[in-house]
Design an enzyme around this catalytic site. Sequence first.
Site, PDB file in Angstrom:
ATOM      1  N   ASP A 276       0.821  -1.205   0.000  1.00 33.94           N
ATOM      2  CA  ASP A 276       0.000   0.000   0.000  1.00 33.94           C
ATOM      3  C   ASP A 276       0.863   1.267   0.000  1.00 33.94           C
ATOM      4  O   ASP A 276       1.805   1.394   0.796  1.00 33.94           O
ATOM      5  CB  ASP A 276      -0.902  -0.008   1.229  1.00 33.94           C
ATOM      6  CG  ASP A 276      -1.774   1.223   1.342  1.00 33.94           C
ATOM      7  OD1 ASP A 276      -2.625   1.425   0.468  1.00 33.94           O
ATOM      8  OD2 ASP A 276      -1.572   1.996   2.302  1.00 33.94           O
TER       9      ASP A 276
ATOM     10  N   GLU B 129       1.709  -0.128  -4.830  1.00 33.19           N
ATOM     11  CA  GLU B 129       0.822   0.993  -5.131  1.00 33.19           C
ATOM     12  C   GLU B 129       1.664   2.253  -4.979  1.00 33.19           C
ATOM     13  O   GLU B 129       2.171   2.553  -3.903  1.00 33.19           O
ATOM     14  CB  GLU B 129      -0.364   1.060  -4.177  1.00 33.19           C
ATOM     15  CG  GLU B 129      -1.304   2.201  -4.548  1.00 33.19           C
ATOM     16  CD  GLU B 129      -2.203   2.669  -3.407  1.00 33.19           C
ATOM     17  OE1 GLU B 129      -3.216   3.337  -3.701  1.00 33.19           O
ATOM     18  OE2 GLU B 129      -1.886   2.395  -2.244  1.00 33.19           O
TER      19      GLU B 129
END
Length: 571
Positions: free
Chosen positions: A244, A281
């Site tokens: 993330d 990401e």
Amino acid sequence: MIFEVWAPKATAVEVDVLGGRRSMSAGEGGWWSAEVAEAGHGTRYTFVVDGDGPYPDPRSRRQPDGIFGPSAVYDHARFTWSDHDWKGRDLRGAVIYELHVGTFTAAGTFEAAVERLEHLVELCVDFVEVMPVAPVPGKRNWGYDGVDLYAVNETYGGPDGLKSFVDACHRAGIGVILDVVYNHLGPSGNFLRPFGPYFSGFKGSYWGEAVNLDGPGSDEVRRYFLGNAVQWLRDYHIDGLRLDAVQAMHDRRARHLLAEMSEEVDALACSVGRPLSLIAESDLNDPHMVRSLDAGGLGMTAQWDDDVHHALHCAVSGESHGYYADFASLSALAKVLTSGLFHDGSYSSFRGRTHGGSFAGVPGHRLVAFLQNHDQIGNRPAGDRLPIAALKLGAGLLLTSPFTPMLFMGEEWGARSPFLFFSDHVEPELRESEGARREREFDGFGYVWDAPDPSEEETFLRSKLDWSEVKEEAHWSLLCWYRDLIALRKALPELSDPRLERVRVEVDALGKWLVMWRGTLAVSVNFAPESVTVPLSAGTVLLASDEPVVADEEGLRLPGQALVICRATSR
């Protein structure tokens, strides 16, 4: 068994286990240990640091009573696996399906998710990507407020539940990617601070304090995250990790944590004999992210590609507010389909500066692209999804693109349920301020913020998929369209070819149609509500979203808002 914990500044550490506190012995590198022969699998325990506590274990493998309760000893060897024939799955040529365990089914558990695997097999996806499963406050959360990063949310089924889910996926021929969060920890139940310098002392991102990856004491902090990544891949048989918001990982060392992680995971892949993937990401649009270690890159297998989403979304929805402004024309869509990114050093009006770098030479399979995902739906105030007509066009382009396509749960049948932002903080101040905090986060995005209260249980319940919708004609028709597109992608090598330089795109000057060439295959899209003629000499029509499609001397005539895949030549 031996209890161990890292607490480099402590003068005394105790383990509270089996009804009493026991002193731990100081060892090298700030590690403390104590042997408790009578403890074993399931034994509850906590740590007391210089008289403060009790605290759960920073590396707790199980939190049976939630984030504020004691840790429990968990023996990975007690689980019996049945995936011995699983050889793993490569990301190249794959289709990913993202899901949130709590809203994927009515029960919201790993066990219930297993019951829906046949649907995914028939859809012919290769991976499921599971949103974060670390323990969180309360009973419902997206997962990005996780703490106790080595444990698994008990409301989903705990560590055995996750293993059973992975085992079932592998038996069904589906790999599993796990979403993990290493850039911050949740604001509630985070007890790392008393043990050591896990944090840098400054706000690292909108979501929380920066993790200490490069300051004093950071060697062991880095090992904390590296060990966590290895645990999921080794002990849970996970096939890949989605990392993330890596741009919020503040690391100024000569060797970035991501490069270290890539090296560790490569070594583990050699040991377990199956491919392991790391997907970042990142909003940096930096090709360095996916370049190999030996080429001086960070070695990520792939990264999420928001630019493809933005261009597709604008083309099928007509929206152009906020960060969509630069992507509003079909020329932007043409650029991302052939270059991978729109902002590759170009000016970003949303950021007010130039942004990104060129991905020339990077194969498309290293870019994970999507028409929808948890962020792009859930970051809208109403959590609203695209309508069926838009999904048909967008999916047609996504699933014939050179990228690694990813679907979001329910997208394949045009689910009507929203995917809203929800949480269940225990502390009243966090619970009451969550809605206002969320509104501030998206200030300037161009939305009129009228979102339901994230803390209300109804917000969570509304976000659950309604599987009965699949039986309705319009939803079933869309599901068949997705199945046909994925089947065609897997049958025709041109459609999974990742070489961006071989993709050609033609667009109508008036913004009505686009043709993407994949070898001799033409993917023709009419975005206008009225029929248009595309200048093609069409051969065999392989797939069409609508009828009738007419080929005459002027070209290929498409109905309004239709997509056709055919063998063709330009006129």
